[in-house]
Design an enzyme around this catalytic site. Structure first.
Site, PDB file in Angstrom:
ATOM      1  N   ASP A 110      76.710  79.514  48.093  1.00 65.40           N
ATOM      2  CA  ASP A 110      76.876  80.032  49.446  1.00 65.40           C
ATOM      3  C   ASP A 110      76.170  81.375  49.488  1.00 65.40           C
ATOM      4  O   ASP A 110      76.416  82.239  48.643  1.00 65.40           O
ATOM      5  CB  ASP A 110      78.359  80.210  49.788  1.00 65.40           C
ATOM      6  CG  ASP A 110      79.047  78.873  50.024  1.00 65.40           C
ATOM      7  OD1 ASP A 110      78.345  77.877  50.262  1.00 65.40           O
ATOM      8  OD2 ASP A 110      80.287  78.821  49.954  1.00 65.40           O
ATOM      9  N   ASP A 151      82.030  68.884  57.827  1.00 62.26           N
ATOM     10  CA  ASP A 151      83.265  69.509  57.367  1.00 62.26           C
ATOM     11  C   ASP A 151      84.409  68.807  58.078  1.00 62.26           C
ATOM     12  O   ASP A 151      84.448  68.784  59.308  1.00 62.26           O
ATOM     13  CB  ASP A 151      83.268  70.997  57.713  1.00 62.26           C
ATOM     14  CG  ASP A 151      82.126  71.742  57.018  1.00 62.26           C
ATOM     15  OD1 ASP A 151      81.706  71.300  55.932  1.00 62.26           O
ATOM     16  OD2 ASP A 151      81.653  72.754  57.567  1.00 62.26           O
TER      17      ASP A 151
END
Lengths: 250, 192
Positions: free
Chosen positions: A11, A130
């Protein structure tokens, strides 16, 4: 035999690697290029760079990072975060990314999937979804998990496959960062229903969790971030352990 | 000088980066003369067969590529375009190799994405590479087997992972994305 892929996710925020728990509580985890090189040495099969701070102003920083990674890294890598137009996707692909991952933008404008497939081929599109369990259903969330959409996970997965996605990166928000294991049920259902590869993501905390997701679902890859960053699980140890369990890995 | 063929379906940057890691300079070009005078030519490719072939024909590169006497290495779509015919868009290809390109129908999951092992016959392209080494593949179409098959991979069925005839070489996997052993393939090609 095709091997199960171990995918390491970085990330990225402002050019640095970061990691949060349940999509919040972000902390610094190092230089992305150095980390990426370490993962390649340890035997990662692919890398994913997700720019969680993606804004138009910071896009130049991301493109610059992609160029640096592409020069150093000799395994496939995917770049995601803020890919919201053919132009942005092209910038990232031309900078050296093998694949781009689409998330919020695909929900907002599903035709972007088709457009990208026509220009660069299905193989370069990773559809990131997600998902979260809400009132008895797996719902799709966008904007880093902040916005609930109308879509149920299965319907959205099938829709994106039809539009030309090459792979699905399926993250369970309920499991992400908890180290309690991958979400087996939703991964199993979606991987069984699709023809394209599904990558399981969210919740990896131990070697046993990878074994579980590869034996109980048809996921062809499993992605993790935190446990690799902090050295809790080394990719080389993970692969040896999976080999010992007769799971085909490189 | 190594020339990388530029056309509308190339992942030329990745190949150029991989060559740079080996300390080798290269140019990316669609100029026939540049290609003809290069020491070696790499023909990469990611994309769709029909539009790629039309582009090559328009530029006259189809004739040039077939006529090369120096070593030529096709990669992924490059391999498929060097075969005789592709089911993708019902496309007549370059015909360097007699193989036919078909879509995977037997495997449960398509495309074939990831690392898979190949077994090869003696060939300089596979020098210092152990049998059954894993390489990175990503494709939905595959070349069948022929007398030019230099390496075989299995995904639902056996297909050509590499082809070789005279100065013509081709691999279905991506050596530029296959870590150390992929680099070895490129090194072997550069040493031809």
């Amino acid at each position: 035999m095709l091997k199960k892929r171990i995918i390491s996710c970085l990330d990225i925020r402002d050019g640095r690697t970061v990691k949060g728990i349940n999509f919040i509580n972000i902390r610094d985890a190092g230089d992305p290029v150095e980390l990426a090189e370490r993962y390649v040495r340890e035997g990662a099969d692919e890398l994913v760079f997700l720019d969680i701070s993606a804004t138009n102003e910071k896009r130049a920083t991301l493109v610059n990072l992609v160029q640096k990674v592409a020069k150093k890294i000799d395994i496939p890598f995917t770049v995601g975060g803020g890919i919201n137009s053919l132009k942005v996707a092209s910038d990232v692909i031309l900078a050296g990314a093998d694949k781009v991952s689409l998330n919020s933008a695909a929900v907002k404008q599903p035709n972007l999937i088709q457009e990208l497939a026509n220009n660069y081929g299905c193989q370069c599109i990773v559809l990131a979804m997600d998902v979260k369990w809400v009132n008895g259903k797996w719902k799709v969330f966008t904007h880093g998990g902040k916005v609930e959409t109308e879509w149920e996970a299965m319907a959205w997965a099938k829709r994106t496959e039809a539009l030309g996605a090459g792979e699905i990166l399926l993250t369970s928000m309920d499991n992400d960062g908890t180290k309690g294991g991958f979400q087996i049920e939703v991964t199993k259902d979606i991987a069984a229903a699709l023809k394209i590869p599904v990558i399981a993501s969210g919740g990896a905390g131990s070697i046993a969790h990878f074994e579980e997701v590869f034996t109980q679902t048809k996921a062809t890859g499993a992605l993790a971030a935190g446990i690799f960053h902090y050295g809790e699980v080394r990719i080389s140890d993970l692969k040896q352990a999976l080999k010992n369990k007769q799971i085909a890995v490189r | 000088m190594i020339a990388i063929v530029q056309y509308n379906a190339g992942n030329t940057g990745s190949v150029q980066n991989a060559l740079a890691r080996l300390g080798c300079e290269s140019i990316v070009t669609d100029d026939s003369n540049e290609l003809l005078k290069a020491d070696k030519v790499i023909f990469p490719g990611v994309g769709e067969a029909r539009s790629a072939m039309s582009f090559l024909r328009e530029k006259g590169l189809d004739v040039v590529l077939k006529s090369l006497n120096q070593p030529l290495l096709g990669i992924c779509l490059g391999l498929q375009l060097m075969c005789s015919y592709s089911e993708e868009g019902e496309t007549a290809c370059l015909g360097v190799f007699p193989n036919r390109i078909s879509r995977f129908v037997k495997p449960e999951i398509v495309p074939h994405v990831g690392w898979n092992n190949v077994s090869y016959r003696e060939d300089r392209l596979f020098k210092e590479i152990p049998q059954d080494t894993d390489f990175y593949f990503v494709h939905s179409f595959f070349a069948d087997l022929s007398e030019d098959t230099a390496a075989v991979c299995n995904y639902g069925e056996s297909f050509s992972a590499a082809l070789a005839r005279d100065n013509f070489y081709a691999v279905q996997f991506h050596p530029e994305k296959s870590a150390a052993m992929g680099q070895q393939i490129l090194k072997n090609f550069l040493a031809l």
